[in-house]
Design an enzyme around this catalytic site. Structure first.
Site, PDB file in Angstrom:
ATOM      1  N   ARG A  87       0.141   9.535 -10.361  1.00  0.00           N
ATOM      2  CA  ARG A  87       0.739  10.532  -9.473  1.00  0.00           C
ATOM      3  C   ARG A  87       1.914  11.186 -10.194  1.00  0.00           C
ATOM      4  O   ARG A  87       2.504  10.606 -11.101  1.00  0.00           O
ATOM      5  CB  ARG A  87       1.223   9.877  -8.179  1.00  0.00           C
ATOM      6  CG  ARG A  87       0.091   9.438  -7.244  1.00  0.00           C
ATOM      7  CD  ARG A  87       0.624   8.880  -5.927  1.00  0.00           C
ATOM      8  NE  ARG A  87       1.399   7.672  -6.141  1.00  0.00           N
ATOM      9  CZ  ARG A  87       2.726   7.600  -6.104  1.00  0.00           C
ATOM     10  NH1 ARG A  87       3.456   8.665  -5.833  1.00  0.00           N
ATOM     11  NH2 ARG A  87       3.337   6.447  -6.324  1.00  0.00           N
ATOM     12  N   TYR A 215      -6.395  13.011 -11.067  1.00  0.00           N
ATOM     13  CA  TYR A 215      -6.039  11.624 -10.792  1.00  0.00           C
ATOM     14  C   TYR A 215      -6.082  11.313  -9.292  1.00  0.00           C
ATOM     15  O   TYR A 215      -5.662  12.129  -8.464  1.00  0.00           O
ATOM     16  CB  TYR A 215      -4.645  11.284 -11.358  1.00  0.00           C
ATOM     17  CG  TYR A 215      -4.222   9.909 -10.911  1.00  0.00           C
ATOM     18  CD1 TYR A 215      -4.770   8.779 -11.513  1.00  0.00           C
ATOM     19  CD2 TYR A 215      -3.376   9.735  -9.828  1.00  0.00           C
ATOM     20  CE1 TYR A 215      -4.458   7.522 -11.051  1.00  0.00           C
ATOM     21  CE2 TYR A 215      -3.062   8.474  -9.356  1.00  0.00           C
ATOM     22  CZ  TYR A 215      -3.608   7.369  -9.973  1.00  0.00           C
ATOM     23  OH  TYR A 215      -3.313   6.127  -9.500  1.00  0.00           O
ATOM     24  N   LYS A 224      -3.029   9.504  -0.183  1.00  0.00           N
ATOM     25  CA  LYS A 224      -1.567   9.646  -0.069  1.00  0.00           C
ATOM     26  C   LYS A 224      -1.186  10.965   0.610  1.00  0.00           C
ATOM     27  O   LYS A 224      -0.258  11.010   1.420  1.00  0.00           O
ATOM     28  CB  LYS A 224      -0.916   9.547  -1.452  1.00  0.00           C
ATOM     29  CG  LYS A 224      -1.239   8.271  -2.213  1.00  0.00           C
ATOM     30  CD  LYS A 224      -0.810   7.016  -1.485  1.00  0.00           C
ATOM     31  CE  LYS A 224      -0.885   5.799  -2.412  1.00  0.00           C
ATOM     32  NZ  LYS A 224      -0.493   4.564  -1.723  1.00  0.00           N
ATOM     33  N   HIS A 244       2.779   2.885   4.705  1.00  0.00           N
ATOM     34  CA  HIS A 244       2.255   2.432   3.415  1.00  0.00           C
ATOM     35  C   HIS A 244       2.152   0.904   3.464  1.00  0.00           C
ATOM     36  O   HIS A 244       2.940   0.206   2.837  1.00  0.00           O
ATOM     37  CB  HIS A 244       3.224   2.898   2.318  1.00  0.00           C
ATOM     38  CG  HIS A 244       2.718   2.715   0.926  1.00  0.00           C
ATOM     39  ND1 HIS A 244       3.556   2.665  -0.160  1.00  0.00           N
ATOM     40  CD2 HIS A 244       1.465   2.584   0.442  1.00  0.00           C
ATOM     41  CE1 HIS A 244       2.835   2.502  -1.257  1.00  0.00           C
ATOM     42  NE2 HIS A 244       1.573   2.451  -0.918  1.00  0.00           N
ATOM     43  N   SER A 266       5.355  -0.527  -5.316  1.00  0.00           N
ATOM     44  CA  SER A 266       4.300  -0.829  -6.284  1.00  0.00           C
ATOM     45  C   SER A 266       4.656  -2.076  -7.101  1.00  0.00           C
ATOM     46  O   SER A 266       5.819  -2.461  -7.200  1.00  0.00           O
ATOM     47  CB  SER A 266       4.085   0.367  -7.210  1.00  0.00           C
ATOM     48  OG  SER A 266       5.300   0.698  -7.828  1.00  0.00           O
ATOM     49  N   CYS A 268       4.043  -5.212  -6.491  1.00  0.00           N
ATOM     50  CA  CYS A 268       4.381  -6.434  -5.755  1.00  0.00           C
ATOM     51  C   CYS A 268       3.130  -7.188  -5.303  1.00  0.00           C
ATOM     52  O   CYS A 268       3.226  -8.223  -4.647  1.00  0.00           O
ATOM     53  CB  CYS A 268       5.253  -6.103  -4.552  1.00  0.00           C
ATOM     54  SG  CYS A 268       6.930  -5.605  -5.015  1.00  0.00           S
ATOM     55  N   ASP A 295      -3.648  -0.724   1.771  1.00  0.00           N
ATOM     56  CA  ASP A 295      -2.688   0.306   1.340  1.00  0.00           C
ATOM     57  C   ASP A 295      -2.047   1.100   2.476  1.00  0.00           C
ATOM     58  O   ASP A 295      -0.869   1.401   2.405  1.00  0.00           O
ATOM     59  CB  ASP A 295      -3.382   1.271   0.371  1.00  0.00           C
ATOM     60  CG  ASP A 295      -2.394   2.121  -0.430  1.00  0.00           C
ATOM     61  OD1 ASP A 295      -1.322   1.596  -0.808  1.00  0.00           O
ATOM     62  OD2 ASP A 295      -2.678   3.296  -0.675  1.00  0.00           O
ATOM     63  N   ARG A 385      -7.852   2.023 -12.612  1.00  0.00           N
ATOM     64  CA  ARG A 385      -8.206   1.770 -11.214  1.00  0.00           C
ATOM     65  C   ARG A 385      -9.657   1.380 -11.035  1.00  0.00           C
ATOM     66  O   ARG A 385     -10.509   1.692 -11.871  1.00  0.00           O
ATOM     67  CB  ARG A 385      -7.968   3.051 -10.396  1.00  0.00           C
ATOM     68  CG  ARG A 385      -6.527   3.535 -10.390  1.00  0.00           C
ATOM     69  CD  ARG A 385      -5.718   2.792  -9.376  1.00  0.00           C
ATOM     70  NE  ARG A 385      -4.280   3.008  -9.529  1.00  0.00           N
ATOM     71  CZ  ARG A 385      -3.414   2.835  -8.536  1.00  0.00           C
ATOM     72  NH1 ARG A 385      -3.829   2.448  -7.337  1.00  0.00           N
ATOM     73  NH2 ARG A 385      -2.129   3.004  -8.746  1.00  0.00           N
TER      74      ARG A 385
HETATM   75  O1  TSX Z   1       0.349 -10.437  -6.242  1.00  0.00           O
HETATM   76  C1  TSX Z   1       1.200 -11.286  -6.447  1.00  0.00           C
HETATM   77  N1  TSX Z   1       1.614 -12.087  -5.400  1.00  0.00           N
HETATM   78  C2  TSX Z   1       1.061 -11.894  -4.038  1.00  0.00           C
HETATM   79  C3  TSX Z   1      -0.210 -12.576  -3.914  1.00  0.00           C
HETATM   80  C4  TSX Z   1      -0.841 -12.845  -2.782  1.00  0.00           C
HETATM   81  N2  TSX Z   1       1.737 -11.403  -7.706  1.00  0.00           N
HETATM   82  C5  TSX Z   1       1.341 -10.510  -8.802  1.00  0.00           C
HETATM   83  C6  TSX Z   1       2.270  -9.338  -8.824  1.00  0.00           C
HETATM   84  C7  TSX Z   1       1.837  -8.234  -9.728  1.00  0.00           C
HETATM   85  C8  TSX Z   1       0.963  -7.237  -9.023  1.00  0.00           C
HETATM   86  C9  TSX Z   1       2.675 -12.373  -7.937  1.00  0.00           C
HETATM   87  N3  TSX Z   1       3.351 -12.682  -9.041  1.00  0.00           N
HETATM   88  C10 TSX Z   1       3.100 -13.219  -6.904  1.00  0.00           C
HETATM   89  C11 TSX Z   1       2.547 -13.088  -5.602  1.00  0.00           C
HETATM   90  O2  TSX Z   1       2.887 -13.834  -4.688  1.00  0.00           O
HETATM   91  N4  TSX Z   1       4.051 -14.036  -7.415  1.00  0.00           N
HETATM   92  C12 TSX Z   1       4.188 -13.708  -8.719  1.00  0.00           C
HETATM   93  C13 TSX Z   1       5.116 -14.346  -9.695  1.00  0.00           C
HETATM   94  C14 TSX Z   1       4.432 -15.539 -10.298  1.00  0.00           C
HETATM   95  C15 TSX Z   1       3.670 -15.395 -11.429  1.00  0.00           C
HETATM   96  C16 TSX Z   1       3.045 -16.538 -11.972  1.00  0.00           C
HETATM   97  C17 TSX Z   1       3.226 -17.782 -11.364  1.00  0.00           C
HETATM   98  C18 TSX Z   1       3.980 -17.888 -10.226  1.00  0.00           C
HETATM   99  C19 TSX Z   1       4.587 -16.773  -9.706  1.00  0.00           C
HETATM  100  N5  TSX Z   1       2.704 -19.011 -11.846  1.00  0.00           N
HETATM  101  C20 TSX Z   1       1.909 -19.252 -12.892  1.00  0.00           C
HETATM  102  O3  TSX Z   1       1.547 -18.341 -13.589  1.00  0.00           O
HETATM  103  C21 TSX Z   1       1.473 -20.628 -13.101  1.00  0.00           C
HETATM  104 MN    MN Z   2      -0.064   2.533  -2.345  1.00  0.00          MN
END
Ligand code: TSX
Ligand code: MN
Length: 601
Positions: A87, A215, A224, A244, A266, A268, A295, A385
């Protein structure tokens, strides 16, 4: 083909029969054709035959590459222009007659100026090309919460994606004929010149004009542009919310399902949360998470005072990198067939590949179509994507197709915060919850910006998507708190708190169900909490941590709060909210002051 499509006489539509409820649509299509001068006009009916022909044509001209039919039947790769991969917020405008209505959260241009600029770009741009007319419905075709639109585009890739992402074709056209109302979206890929690229929204006219980008977020106008920017404006006028947010259902061993809507900026893991698979202990006990959407959430008060939500989309347009058997097995399961991939790499035997897929395979060709060289670039673009039907998702909720929507028990806001913000807290009431949403922030990741760990405020994760002034938007949120309203509880979560060693303290992913369970316990009045000035934190015995190993540092940081740190945070929050000026609702500033002074006490 759908039965309804047989009732629609396309020749008649194209002529614009007098008195027809489609007259407005036909006139607009004729107007656009006169401006853009396509060689052909194709009204899209959404049929398999139409899709097959478009795919064949795109394979023929190189727009699509067929992937391995044995491992990924009926799946395709599209490589976009290398300068057209995301975007473009700086080229995205909200064009209201009064600039203050767009607010400081949007780029603004006067509607007459914007129309003139765009019409100059669109003039003759479809010469030699086919103009596709795509009627679509955002939301279940028979839901009163749904809204229709028509996208006109010269991109068959857009047609193929809109077919997955929306209820597209004959049934949508039939609904438009019945209602007479639709959002007008005009799109052309143009020459993909980054200097001649604009995405203009005209909320007062329920219209969108997008030029120069193929895109997703710039070109699939139902998503969006319509379902968030235009719909948020419409929702304010009509008393609902266009957000969102993902929507999920959490089913407990007694078979009760509660629905949760959650907004995250984004990076998360919104799609991962929407498709969460509980850890083994929970699964065997009978817990299940159902995916309604990943989304966008449209919700409105029902007869009983509760908020009812639909997912206006019919598919997932998800970020590929990081999607793996560990992070999101349900998403991976969706991607085994009938998927369109954009800007991913491929293996030597033509399977789609991206960083973090972790399936033991290696990429051979990168997203630009060149031999993979890790020194040059990643195999998949970080914003690559997949487009896939929601029906392909093993956890797709049958209630997602319910025209009445699902009743929302909890709204969750969240962000990526390495420090200060605990794993979860509950807002005192609706007004406090709106403040929690309005003051949301998240730290940037490399994938998004290159600058890592910089805090960005992103109210309700709507910063790039609210089609009107944020001050008015917060006031609109507050307006739902009426006598008789049975509003959801509001929570804030942070899966990304780090310890002094820089490691994540919370296991996240499937274990997040423990946090969801606590929330539903709060909704039902069974889960204990500790009141603090920032809200209610889980009492440590109130959240199920069986099988989770947490150090004492982790327990303290995930379930405690730092009064001094929060006092500084609230100074930053007041400064930030002050930027929205005199239109800010007083109730919100007062709520912030109330919290700030409780933190001083
Ligand atoms: O999506 C994530 N969530 C929600 C899941 C339901 N991610 C990925 C974020 C990038 C898009 C996460 N990353 C989450 C999470 O709850 N937590 C984390 C951080 C994290 C990364 C690795 C580990 C623990 C926490 N552990 C090991 O790799 C062993
Ligand atoms: Mn979105």
């Amino acid at each position: 083909m759908n039965a309804i499509s047989k009732d629609v006489d396309r020749t008649d539509i194209a002529k614009g029969s007098d008195g027809s409820r489609l007259a407005k649509l036909n006139e607009w299509v004729a107007e656009v054709a006169a401006l853009t001068r396509p060689d052909r006009i194709q009204w899209c009916d959404g049929s398999d035959a139409e899709n097959d022909a478009l795919i064949a044509q795109m394979l023929d001209d190189g727009t699509l590459v067929k992937l391995n039919e044995q491992t990924h039947p009926n799946s395709y790769l599209h490589r976009s222009d290398p300068d057209d991969v995301a975007r473009v917020e700086h080229l995205t405008f909200v064009c209201t007659s009064d600039q203050d209505d767009a607010g400081p959260n949007n780029h603004w241009m006067a509607p007459t100026e914007a129309h003139a600029k765009m019409d100059a770009l669109f003039e003759g741009c479809m010469a030699g090309r086919t103009m596709y007319v795509i009627p679509y419905c955002m939301g279940p075709i028979d839901s009163p919460l749904s809204r229709c639109g028509v996208e006109i585009t010269d991109s068959p890739y857009v047609v193929a994606n809109m077919r997955i992402m929306t209820r597209m074709g004959a049934p949508a056209l039939a609904r438009i004929e019945k209602e007479g109302a639709f959002v007008k979206g005009l799109h052309s890929t143009g020459e993909l010149d980054p200097d001649r690229r604009f995405i203009m929204h005209f909320p007062e006219e329920l219209a969108i004009k997008s030029f120069g980008s193929g895109y997703g977020g710039n070109a699939l106008l139902g998503k969006k542009c319509h379902a968030l920017r235009i719909a948020s404006h419409q929702a304010r006028n009509e008393g609902w919310l266009a957000e969102h947010m993902l929507i999920l259902g959490i089913e407990n061993p007694q078979g009760e399902t509660h629905y949760i809507a959650a907004a995250f900026p984004s990076a998360c893991g919104k799609t991962n949360l929407a498709m969460l698979i509980p850890p083994e202990g929970y699964r065997s006990a009978g817990w299940k998470v159902w995916t309604v959407g990943d989304d966008i959430c449209w919700m409105r008060p029902g007869q009983d005072g509760r908020l009812y939500a639909i997912n206006p989309e019919a598919g997932f347009f998800g970020v590929a990198p990081g999607t793996s058997e560990k992070s999101n097995p349900n998403a991976l399961a969706c991607l085994q067939r009938d998927a369109i991939f954009t800007n991913v790499g491929v293996t030597a035997d033509n399977q789609p590949w991206w960083e973090g897929l972790d399936d033991g395979q290696q990429p051979a060709i990168d997203w630009r179509g060149e031999p993979y060289d890790p020194a040059k670039r990643p195999a998949a673009h970080p914003n690559s994507r997949f487009t896939v039907s929601a029906k392909a998702c093993p956890s797709y909720s049958p209630e997602a197709e319910n025209p009445a929507g699902v009743p929302i028990s909890a709204i969750v806001f969240g962000g990526r915060r390495a420090s200060l913000v605990p794993l979860v807290f509950e807002a005192r009431d609706w007004t406090h919850g709106v403040l929690v949403g309005a003051s949301m922030g998240s730290e940037t990741t490399a994938a998004a910006t290159g600058a890592v760990g910089v805090m960005r405020r992103d109210p309700m994760a709507m910063k790039p998507f609210c089609g009107y002034n944020f001050a008015d938007y917060f006031a609109h949120w507050l307006s739902f708190d009426t006598p008789g309203a049975k509003l959801p509880k509001i929570f804030h979560v942070n899966w990304f708190r780090k310890g002094d060693d820089g490691k994540f303290l919370w296991p996240g992913f499937g274990d997040n169900i423990r946090v969801l369970e606590w929330m539903i316990g709060r909704v039902k009045g069974t889960a204990p909490a500790v009141d603090t000035p920032i809200g209610a934190l889980p009492a440590i015995e109130g959240i199920n941590l069986d099988g989770v190993e947490l150090s004492s540092e982790a327990r303290e940081k995930l379930f405690g709060y730092d009064r001094g740190g929060w006092a500084s945070e609230f100074e930053a929050i007041s400064d930030y909210l002050g930027e929205y000026g005199p239109r800010m609702p007083q109730r919100l500033s007062e709520e912030a002051e109330r919290t700030a002074s409780a933190l001083q006490a």
